[in-house]
Write a protein that holds these residues in place. Structure first.
Motif, PDB file in Angstrom:
ATOM      1  N   ASP A   1       0.803  -1.223   0.000  1.00  0.00           N
ATOM      2  CA  ASP A   1       0.000   0.000   0.000  1.00  0.00           C
ATOM      3  C   ASP A   1       0.836   1.272   0.000  1.00  0.00           C
ATOM      4  O   ASP A   1       0.558   2.212  -0.750  1.00  0.00           O
ATOM      5  CB  ASP A   1      -0.977   0.017   1.175  1.00  0.00           C
ATOM      6  CG  ASP A   1      -2.108  -0.985   1.028  1.00  0.00           C
ATOM      7  OD1 ASP A   1      -2.096  -1.778   0.064  1.00  0.00           O
ATOM      8  OD2 ASP A   1      -3.006  -0.972   1.879  1.00  0.00           O
ATOM      9  N   VAL A   2       1.861   1.345   0.827  1.00  0.00           N
ATOM     10  CA  VAL A   2       2.672   2.559   0.899  1.00  0.00           C
ATOM     11  C   VAL A   2       3.470   2.739  -0.392  1.00  0.00           C
ATOM     12  O   VAL A   2       3.537   3.842  -0.940  1.00  0.00           O
ATOM     13  CB  VAL A   2       3.603   2.542   2.136  1.00  0.00           C
ATOM     14  CG1 VAL A   2       4.579   3.710   2.102  1.00  0.00           C
ATOM     15  CG2 VAL A   2       2.787   2.568   3.416  1.00  0.00           C
ATOM     16  N   GLY A   3       4.044   1.678  -0.910  1.00  0.00           N
ATOM     17  CA  GLY A   3       4.800   1.760  -2.157  1.00  0.00           C
ATOM     18  C   GLY A   3       3.937   2.205  -3.327  1.00  0.00           C
ATOM     19  O   GLY A   3       4.356   3.054  -4.138  1.00  0.00           O
ATOM     20  N   ILE A   4       2.745   1.656  -3.432  1.00  0.00           N
ATOM     21  CA  ILE A   4       1.823   2.063  -4.494  1.00  0.00           C
ATOM     22  C   ILE A   4       1.473   3.536  -4.336  1.00  0.00           C
ATOM     23  O   ILE A   4       1.473   4.301  -5.305  1.00  0.00           O
ATOM     24  CB  ILE A   4       0.555   1.176  -4.492  1.00  0.00           C
ATOM     25  CG1 ILE A   4       0.906  -0.258  -4.906  1.00  0.00           C
ATOM     26  CG2 ILE A   4      -0.522   1.752  -5.411  1.00  0.00           C
ATOM     27  CD1 ILE A   4      -0.230  -1.267  -4.700  1.00  0.00           C
ATOM     28  N   THR A   5       1.181   3.953  -3.123  1.00  0.00           N
ATOM     29  CA  THR A   5       0.804   5.341  -2.858  1.00  0.00           C
ATOM     30  C   THR A   5       1.910   6.306  -3.282  1.00  0.00           C
ATOM     31  O   THR A   5       1.649   7.305  -3.969  1.00  0.00           O
ATOM     32  CB  THR A   5       0.459   5.527  -1.369  1.00  0.00           C
ATOM     33  OG1 THR A   5      -0.668   4.695  -1.057  1.00  0.00           O
ATOM     34  CG2 THR A   5       0.142   6.971  -1.049  1.00  0.00           C
ATOM     35  N   ILE A   6       3.136   6.022  -2.906  1.00  0.00           N
ATOM     36  CA  ILE A   6       4.257   6.897  -3.273  1.00  0.00           C
ATOM     37  C   ILE A   6       4.391   6.970  -4.791  1.00  0.00           C
ATOM     38  O   ILE A   6       4.544   8.057  -5.363  1.00  0.00           O
ATOM     39  CB  ILE A   6       5.564   6.413  -2.610  1.00  0.00           C
ATOM     40  CG1 ILE A   6       5.492   6.656  -1.094  1.00  0.00           C
ATOM     41  CG2 ILE A   6       6.783   7.102  -3.221  1.00  0.00           C
ATOM     42  CD1 ILE A   6       6.591   5.987  -0.307  1.00  0.00           C
ATOM     43  N   ASP A   7       4.317   5.824  -5.451  1.00  0.00           N
ATOM     44  CA  ASP A   7       4.469   5.809  -6.913  1.00  0.00           C
ATOM     45  C   ASP A   7       3.329   6.537  -7.619  1.00  0.00           C
ATOM     46  O   ASP A   7       3.555   7.241  -8.608  1.00  0.00           O
ATOM     47  CB  ASP A   7       4.584   4.373  -7.423  1.00  0.00           C
ATOM     48  CG  ASP A   7       5.921   3.733  -7.065  1.00  0.00           C
ATOM     49  OD1 ASP A   7       6.836   4.438  -6.600  1.00  0.00           O
ATOM     50  OD2 ASP A   7       6.041   2.497  -7.255  1.00  0.00           O
ATOM     51  N   VAL A   8       2.110   6.388  -7.126  1.00  0.00           N
ATOM     52  CA  VAL A   8       0.973   7.089  -7.733  1.00  0.00           C
ATOM     53  C   VAL A   8       1.139   8.599  -7.574  1.00  0.00           C
ATOM     54  O   VAL A   8       0.930   9.360  -8.531  1.00  0.00           O
ATOM     55  CB  VAL A   8      -0.368   6.608  -7.135  1.00  0.00           C
ATOM     56  CG1 VAL A   8      -1.514   7.551  -7.499  1.00  0.00           C
ATOM     57  CG2 VAL A   8      -0.681   5.189  -7.596  1.00  0.00           C
ATOM     58  N   LEU A   9       1.522   9.052  -6.402  1.00  0.00           N
ATOM     59  CA  LEU A   9       1.710  10.490  -6.188  1.00  0.00           C
ATOM     60  C   LEU A   9       2.825  11.047  -7.074  1.00  0.00           C
ATOM     61  O   LEU A   9       2.702  12.153  -7.615  1.00  0.00           O
ATOM     62  CB  LEU A   9       1.982  10.782  -4.716  1.00  0.00           C
ATOM     63  CG  LEU A   9       0.788  10.581  -3.783  1.00  0.00           C
ATOM     64  CD1 LEU A   9       1.207  10.717  -2.324  1.00  0.00           C
ATOM     65  CD2 LEU A   9      -0.350  11.530  -4.125  1.00  0.00           C
ATOM     66  N   ASP A  10       3.894  10.283  -7.251  1.00  0.00           N
ATOM     67  CA  ASP A  10       4.958  10.717  -8.157  1.00  0.00           C
ATOM     68  C   ASP A  10       4.455  10.776  -9.597  1.00  0.00           C
ATOM     69  O   ASP A  10       4.744  11.724 -10.330  1.00  0.00           O
ATOM     70  CB  ASP A  10       6.167   9.780  -8.069  1.00  0.00           C
ATOM     71  CG  ASP A  10       7.008  10.008  -6.820  1.00  0.00           C
ATOM     72  OD1 ASP A  10       6.846  11.061  -6.161  1.00  0.00           O
ATOM     73  OD2 ASP A  10       7.824   9.115  -6.499  1.00  0.00           O
ATOM     74  N   ALA A  11       3.703   9.779 -10.020  1.00  0.00           N
ATOM     75  CA  ALA A  11       3.192   9.726 -11.399  1.00  0.00           C
ATOM     76  C   ALA A  11       2.179  10.827 -11.671  1.00  0.00           C
ATOM     77  O   ALA A  11       2.068  11.309 -12.804  1.00  0.00           O
ATOM     78  CB  ALA A  11       2.567   8.365 -11.673  1.00  0.00           C
ATOM     79  N   ALA A  12       1.462  11.245 -10.646  1.00  0.00           N
ATOM     80  CA  ALA A  12       0.443  12.290 -10.821  1.00  0.00           C
ATOM     81  C   ALA A  12       1.062  13.605 -11.270  1.00  0.00           C
ATOM     82  O   ALA A  12       0.373  14.460 -11.823  1.00  0.00           O
ATOM     83  CB  ALA A  12      -0.341  12.487  -9.527  1.00  0.00           C
TER      84      ALA A  12
END
Length: 157
Positions: free
Chosen positions: A87-98
């Motif tokens: 969950d934390v890894g996905i969250t960080i990557d999504v925020l970076d991709a945004a």
């Protein structure tokens, strides 16, 4: 051109498709249909590394399709429970991709991502899509995104 970033919660999709349909999700079909709506600029699949030959073959198939496969070790606790949460890894990557993608696609039914998708939609003003098994996707996650695409039998192998 619509720049798409896609994030696949592999464990969630595997178990929800198995529970609802007794089948596996067709990642190739998903990739091809997503490619029709823009350019995939980032694609990550998050999985647990159990060093199982079947899983290694599946992970290599995901790489061949175009996903970057991110692995965490599977940890068996002494009480019999297991740990392997992305969950934390996905969250960080999504925020970076945004910061650079026009559309964020999350392949998961996990309600823990509702705040993330709401933030990406409102603060970053990105189009957000969640794809999950309807009966096993959290209502809060469905409400948090611009578009919910149901995983149905046609999307399975």
């Amino acid at each position: 051109m619509n720049r798409i970033a896609v994030f696949a919660d592999v464990q969630n999709i595997y178990y929800t498709c198995r529970q609802a349909y007794q089948k596996q999700f067709n990642y190739r079909f998903f990739w091809d249909s997503l490619s029709d709506s823009g350019t995939i600029v980032q694609a990550c699949a998050y999985a647990i590394d159990r060093n199982d030959p079947g899983q290694i073959k599946f992970q290599n198939a995901l790489r061949h399709i175009g996903f970057e496969v991110k692995l965490k070790p599977w940890i068996q606790r002494s009480d019999g429970s297991a740990k392997g949460d992305w969950d934390v890894g996905i969250t960080i990557d999504v925020l970076d991709a945004a910061k650079h993608a026009d559309t964020i696609v999350l392949l998961s039914g996990d309600g823990d991502f509702d705040l993330l998708m709401e933030k990406v939609r409102t603060d970053y003003q990105r189009h957000t899509i969640v794809r999950g098994v309807p009966a096993l996707t959290a209502d809060s996650l469905i409400r948090s995104c611009d578009q919910f695409n149901a995983i149905e039998r046609a999307h399975l192998i």
